[in-house]
Design a protein around this motif. Structure first.
Motif, PDB file in Angstrom:
ATOM      1  N   VAL A 154      20.856   5.708  27.589  1.00 36.30           N
ATOM      2  CA  VAL A 154      19.473   5.230  27.576  1.00 36.30           C
ATOM      3  C   VAL A 154      19.391   3.839  28.198  1.00 36.30           C
ATOM      4  CG1 VAL A 154      17.575   4.463  26.094  1.00 36.30           C
ATOM      5  CG2 VAL A 154      18.714   6.603  25.612  1.00 36.30           C
ATOM      6  N   SER A 155      20.324   2.973  27.829  1.00 28.12           N
ATOM      7  CA  SER A 155      20.322   1.601  28.336  1.00 28.12           C
ATOM      8  C   SER A 155      20.553   1.566  29.843  1.00 28.12           C
ATOM      9  CB  SER A 155      21.393   0.782  27.624  1.00 28.12           C
ATOM     10  OG  SER A 155      21.147   0.742  26.224  1.00 28.12           O
ATOM     11  N   ALA A 156      21.460   2.415  30.329  1.00 27.95           N
ATOM     12  CA  ALA A 156      21.729   2.467  31.768  1.00 27.95           C
ATOM     13  C   ALA A 156      20.500   2.943  32.531  1.00 27.95           C
ATOM     14  CB  ALA A 156      22.910   3.383  32.046  1.00 27.95           C
ATOM     15  N   ILE A 157      19.843   3.960  32.004  1.00 27.44           N
ATOM     16  CA  ILE A 157      18.637   4.485  32.654  1.00 27.44           C
ATOM     17  C   ILE A 157      17.533   3.436  32.640  1.00 27.44           C
ATOM     18  CG2 ILE A 157      16.840   6.251  32.526  1.00 27.44           C
ATOM     19  CD1 ILE A 157      19.040   8.055  31.171  1.00 27.44           C
ATOM     20  N   VAL A 184      20.739   0.416  36.331  1.00 27.55           N
ATOM     21  CA  VAL A 184      22.127   0.221  36.768  1.00 27.55           C
ATOM     22  C   VAL A 184      22.852   1.547  36.579  1.00 27.55           C
ATOM     23  CG1 VAL A 184      24.248  -1.103  36.488  1.00 27.55           C
ATOM     24  CG2 VAL A 184      22.032  -2.204  36.098  1.00 27.55           C
ATOM     25  N   THR A 185      22.769   2.398  37.576  1.00 30.57           N
ATOM     26  CA  THR A 185      23.255   3.769  37.452  1.00 30.57           C
ATOM     27  C   THR A 185      24.660   3.893  38.034  1.00 30.57           C
ATOM     28  OG1 THR A 185      22.128   4.315  39.515  1.00 30.57           O
ATOM     29  CG2 THR A 185      20.927   4.707  37.482  1.00 30.57           C
ATOM     30  N   THR A 186      25.649   3.517  37.258  1.00 31.03           N
ATOM     31  CA  THR A 186      27.031   3.534  37.729  1.00 31.03           C
ATOM     32  C   THR A 186      27.654   4.923  37.676  1.00 31.03           C
ATOM     33  OG1 THR A 186      27.758   2.917  35.500  1.00 31.03           O
ATOM     34  CG2 THR A 186      27.419   1.130  37.094  1.00 31.03           C
ATOM     35  N   ASP A 238      17.651   8.686  36.868  1.00 27.46           N
ATOM     36  CA  ASP A 238      16.867   7.726  37.648  1.00 27.46           C
ATOM     37  C   ASP A 238      16.096   8.431  38.757  1.00 27.46           C
ATOM     38  OD1 ASP A 238      16.413   4.754  38.098  1.00 27.46           O
ATOM     39  OD2 ASP A 238      17.127   5.339  40.078  1.00 27.46           O
ATOM     40  N   VAL A 239      16.740   9.402  39.393  1.00 26.62           N
ATOM     41  CA  VAL A 239      16.087  10.181  40.444  1.00 26.62           C
ATOM     42  C   VAL A 239      14.915  10.968  39.875  1.00 26.62           C
ATOM     43  CG1 VAL A 239      16.384  12.164  41.992  1.00 26.62           C
ATOM     44  CG2 VAL A 239      18.097  10.341  41.954  1.00 26.62           C
ATOM     45  N   VAL A 240      15.122  11.584  38.728  1.00 32.93           N
ATOM     46  CA  VAL A 240      14.053  12.349  38.081  1.00 32.93           C
ATOM     47  C   VAL A 240      12.840  11.457  37.811  1.00 32.93           C
ATOM     48  CG1 VAL A 240      13.420  13.500  35.911  1.00 32.93           C
ATOM     49  CG2 VAL A 240      15.520  14.140  37.094  1.00 32.93           C
ATOM     50  N   LEU A 241      13.097  10.238  37.350  1.00 29.74           N
ATOM     51  CA  LEU A 241      11.998   9.319  37.068  1.00 29.74           C
ATOM     52  C   LEU A 241      11.281   8.881  38.342  1.00 29.74           C
ATOM     53  CD1 LEU A 241      13.508   7.040  34.273  1.00 29.74           C
ATOM     54  CD2 LEU A 241      11.749   8.799  34.022  1.00 29.74           C
TER      55      LEU A 241
END
Length: 225
Positions: free
Chosen positions: A101-104, A108-110, A118-121
């Protein structure tokens, strides 16, 4: 006029992310139910999820990946689901860890799971996060608020006790069924209020019968004694 057969209806396609949070059975069951209803699934499973699987279920990683239509490594930056041009109906992360959740939320999508989300959003598609954490501190709540403001749906797998679940499987099926409802997908496994004979209060009212009083477990035990 363009012929209809030039634009055949596309198969429903859902990305399933399984993170390292407890509750890996949620992701496994989602894959099973999606396969049952004929939905194409694209799975990304983190390394932490594989560790959790070993602790929580008596199956191997291969048994999980075999349930999916397509499987990607967490470090596969060239995966189809890392691009918005690859069309999907959205993504379900089940279970979803606070780390994910925090990454999204931060962008910061490592890893591929966060990148796919992130792409979906950014493509304004449906993202459902079955968050597994409790209790929550302010940082958790802020991350949940941020992803909600970005367009995601945070859906902790909270049991629906009105359905009177008898087993853990009942709880899991209902939780996943409700999550897939958010994509317009019906698994046929949900006892729905008002549709499954569960709304007994309404039925009694129609017959002019008094409804049963609500009792706590301790009250019930005292009566049995």
């Amino acid at each position: 006029m363009i012929a209809d057969n030039l634009h055949p209806q596309r198969t429903r396609r859902i990305i399933v992310g399984i993170s390292g949070a407890s509750g890996v059975v949620l992701g496994v069951r989602a894959l099973e139910l999606l396969r049952e209803i004929g939905v194409e699934t694209h799975l990304v499973m983190t390394r932490a999820a594989q560790v959790t699987l070993a602790h929580e279920l008596p199956i191997k990683v291969s048994a999980v990946t075999n349930l999916a239509s397509v499987v990607y490594r967490e470090d596969d930056i060239a995966a189809a689901i890392s691009s918005g041009s690859f069309r999907t109906d959205g993504m379900l992360v089940a279970p979803c860890s606070i780390r994910s959740v925090s990454a999204i939320a931060s962008g910061v999508t490592t890893g591929l799971l966060a990148r796919a989300a992130d792409v979906v959003l950014k493509e304004r598609r449906r993202l459902v996060l079955m968050l597994r954490e409790t209790p929550l501190h302010l940082g958790h709540l802020r991350a949940m608020t941020q992803v909600t403001e970005m367009g995601a749906i945070v859906m902790p797998p909270v049991p629906a006790f009105y359905a009177r679940p008898q087993t853990v499987d009942d709880i899991v099926d209902h939780s996943i069924g409700r999550a897939l409802d958010l994509f317009g997908l019906d698994t046929g496994r949900i006892a729905r209020w008002g549709e499954s004979g569960l709304d007994q209060t309404t039925e009694r009212a129609a017959r002019n019968e008094p409804s049963e009083p609500i009792r706590t477990t301790s009250e019930i035990e005292r009566r049995r004694a």
